[in-house]
Design a protein around this motif. Structure first.
Motif, PDB file in Angstrom:
ATOM      1  N   GLY A  40       7.892 -52.015 -22.922  1.00  0.00           N
ATOM      2  CA  GLY A  40       8.776 -50.872 -22.970  1.00  0.00           C
ATOM      3  C   GLY A  40       8.093 -49.536 -22.871  1.00  0.00           C
ATOM      4  O   GLY A  40       8.663 -48.507 -23.236  1.00  0.00           O
ATOM      5  N   VAL A  41       6.849 -49.520 -22.369  1.00  0.00           N
ATOM      6  CA  VAL A  41       6.064 -48.292 -22.257  1.00  0.00           C
ATOM      7  C   VAL A  41       5.806 -48.029 -20.772  1.00  0.00           C
ATOM      8  O   VAL A  41       5.643 -48.964 -19.985  1.00  0.00           O
ATOM      9  CB  VAL A  41       4.733 -48.415 -23.018  1.00  0.00           C
ATOM     10  CG1 VAL A  41       3.903 -47.141 -22.888  1.00  0.00           C
ATOM     11  CG2 VAL A  41       4.983 -48.737 -24.485  1.00  0.00           C
ATOM     12  N   LEU A  78       4.928 -42.559 -25.398  1.00  0.00           N
ATOM     13  CA  LEU A  78       5.730 -42.777 -24.201  1.00  0.00           C
ATOM     14  C   LEU A  78       4.954 -43.372 -23.044  1.00  0.00           C
ATOM     15  O   LEU A  78       5.528 -44.114 -22.231  1.00  0.00           O
ATOM     16  CB  LEU A  78       6.346 -41.447 -23.737  1.00  0.00           C
ATOM     17  CG  LEU A  78       7.357 -40.768 -24.654  1.00  0.00           C
ATOM     18  CD1 LEU A  78       7.713 -39.391 -24.106  1.00  0.00           C
ATOM     19  CD2 LEU A  78       8.603 -41.630 -24.784  1.00  0.00           C
ATOM     20  N   MET A  79       3.654 -43.044 -22.956  1.00  0.00           N
ATOM     21  CA  MET A  79       2.903 -43.375 -21.756  1.00  0.00           C
ATOM     22  C   MET A  79       1.504 -43.879 -22.101  1.00  0.00           C
ATOM     23  O   MET A  79       0.811 -43.288 -22.919  1.00  0.00           O
ATOM     24  CB  MET A  79       2.805 -42.146 -20.839  1.00  0.00           C
ATOM     25  CG  MET A  79       4.153 -41.628 -20.366  1.00  0.00           C
ATOM     26  SD  MET A  79       4.059 -40.077 -19.425  1.00  0.00           S
ATOM     27  CE  MET A  79       3.152 -40.611 -17.974  1.00  0.00           C
ATOM     28  N   ILE A 100       2.491 -54.202 -15.269  1.00  0.00           N
ATOM     29  CA  ILE A 100       3.691 -54.968 -15.625  1.00  0.00           C
ATOM     30  C   ILE A 100       3.635 -55.388 -17.082  1.00  0.00           C
ATOM     31  O   ILE A 100       4.657 -55.360 -17.796  1.00  0.00           O
ATOM     32  CB  ILE A 100       3.853 -56.167 -14.677  1.00  0.00           C
ATOM     33  CG1 ILE A 100       4.244 -55.651 -13.279  1.00  0.00           C
ATOM     34  CG2 ILE A 100       4.893 -57.142 -15.198  1.00  0.00           C
ATOM     35  CD1 ILE A 100       4.373 -56.697 -12.223  1.00  0.00           C
ATOM     36  N   MET A 101       2.464 -55.754 -17.583  1.00  0.00           N
ATOM     37  CA  MET A 101       2.332 -56.090 -18.998  1.00  0.00           C
ATOM     38  C   MET A 101       2.736 -54.912 -19.883  1.00  0.00           C
ATOM     39  O   MET A 101       3.393 -55.081 -20.911  1.00  0.00           O
ATOM     40  CB  MET A 101       0.887 -56.505 -19.305  1.00  0.00           C
ATOM     41  CG  MET A 101       0.455 -57.814 -18.686  1.00  0.00           C
ATOM     42  SD  MET A 101      -1.320 -58.126 -18.932  1.00  0.00           S
ATOM     43  CE  MET A 101      -1.396 -58.171 -20.727  1.00  0.00           C
ATOM     44  N   GLU A 108      14.867 -52.261 -17.639  1.00  0.00           N
ATOM     45  CA  GLU A 108      15.377 -51.033 -18.214  1.00  0.00           C
ATOM     46  C   GLU A 108      14.800 -49.806 -17.528  1.00  0.00           C
ATOM     47  O   GLU A 108      15.289 -48.699 -17.721  1.00  0.00           O
ATOM     48  CB  GLU A 108      15.067 -50.993 -19.714  1.00  0.00           C
ATOM     49  CG  GLU A 108      15.761 -52.109 -20.503  1.00  0.00           C
ATOM     50  CD  GLU A 108      15.372 -52.094 -21.961  1.00  0.00           C
ATOM     51  OE1 GLU A 108      14.574 -51.220 -22.354  1.00  0.00           O
ATOM     52  OE2 GLU A 108      15.859 -52.955 -22.711  1.00  0.00           O
ATOM     53  N   PHE A 109      13.758 -49.985 -16.751  1.00  0.00           N
ATOM     54  CA  PHE A 109      13.160 -48.875 -16.021  1.00  0.00           C
ATOM     55  C   PHE A 109      13.795 -48.777 -14.632  1.00  0.00           C
ATOM     56  O   PHE A 109      13.994 -49.777 -13.949  1.00  0.00           O
ATOM     57  CB  PHE A 109      11.648 -49.079 -15.846  1.00  0.00           C
ATOM     58  CG  PHE A 109      10.850 -48.874 -17.099  1.00  0.00           C
ATOM     59  CD1 PHE A 109      10.444 -47.594 -17.479  1.00  0.00           C
ATOM     60  CD2 PHE A 109      10.484 -49.942 -17.894  1.00  0.00           C
ATOM     61  CE1 PHE A 109       9.697 -47.397 -18.619  1.00  0.00           C
ATOM     62  CE2 PHE A 109       9.743 -49.747 -19.044  1.00  0.00           C
ATOM     63  CZ  PHE A 109       9.344 -48.470 -19.414  1.00  0.00           C
TER      64      PHE A 109
END
Length: 258
Positions: A209-210, A176-177, A203-204, A6-7
């Motif tokens: 989704g973050v 978000l981050m 990657i984890m 999704e990124f």
């Protein structure tokens, strides 16, 4: 790996602009338009939960537009000095010191690097990370504070002969981050541990989704090299601190004589 798909580059940059706009109380497009934007600082909901210097002044750029965010009384003083300056001149203003470079994943290069042999590897999440607070020496990776406003969320670490020798950790700086930090004990550096732990941790985080990110001082070449080897790319820069609280490094002990 579903969430990672999704990124993409556009999505990552959109997240960064959105987060910086919350932090600095500006518009996300201010970072992609040319020129300098001055805005009054506010403690907006969703900001990264860093301690703020008082008085507050921060200057940031993603390569085009420059955003100057400051408390109102400071903003009125610095705006006339900066409004006609180039980007390079803005970032050498005498009332700021230190620069931080921030990195986000380069999706064309980010991958789980193979972990060096001869070590054992472990993962802890959430409150499990509190067990690691008994081991000093990993202050870049974990907070050592159960009640920290930017709590530790994931830590991956390497052990050698029952000793933790390297650790990468992520703090939940905002919704978000999450920021990644890394520490490797001196005797175990230059073995590939730093880049491997950082890339695997990144990657984890993305699988959740973050967006992971990595920050380092502009003078810290070794840390910048870790970011590059881990599959990250420089994305924005901001000032580190200002001199208005009287705590600049040389305020009390330097005199320049012409």
């Amino acid at each position: 790996m579903k969430e990672i798909m999704e990124f993409d580059k556009a999505k990552i940059l959109e997240i960064v602009r959105k987060q910086l706009a919350i932090d600095m109380n500006c518009d996300p497009d201010d970072f992609i338009n040319d020129g300098i934007v001055f805005c009054e600082a506010k403690l907006n909901e969703g900001r990264r939960m860093f301690d703020r210097q008082s008085p507050f002044l921060e200057i940031a750029t993603m390569g085009r537009g420059i955003v100057v965010s400051a408390d109102s009384e400071i903003l009125a003083k610095v705006k006339p000095l900066l409004e006609n300056k180039t980007r390079e001149d803005v970032f050498v203003a005498p009332f700021i010191f230190g620069h931080t470079i921030y990195y986000v994943p380069n999706l064309g290069r980010l991958k789980k690097l193979p972990l060096p042999s001869g070590f054992s590897y472990y993962i802890k999440e959430g409150k499990e990370i509190h067990d690691l607070y008994q081991f000093p020496g990993f202050e870049n990776a974990i907070q050592y504070d159960k009640n920290h406003p930017r709590p530790d969320v994931i830590a991956v670490y390497a052990m050698y002969d029952n000793e933790i020798v390297a650790m990468a950790g992520a703090s939940a700086d905002s919704g978000l981050m999450w920021q990644i930090g890394i520490d490797v004990l001196p005797g175990f550096r230059k073995k590939g541990l730093a880049a491997c732990l950082v890339s695997n941790l990144a990657i984890m985080i993305m699988e959740r989704g973050v967006l992971p990110y990595y920050g380092t001082a502009s003078s810290n070449i070794a840390s910048q090299a870790v970011a590059y080897r881990s599959g990250f790319i420089p994305t924005w820069m901001c000032s580190y601190k200002n001199i208005f609280d009287g705590k600049a490094p040389y305020d009390n002990d330097i005199k320049i004589i012409f």
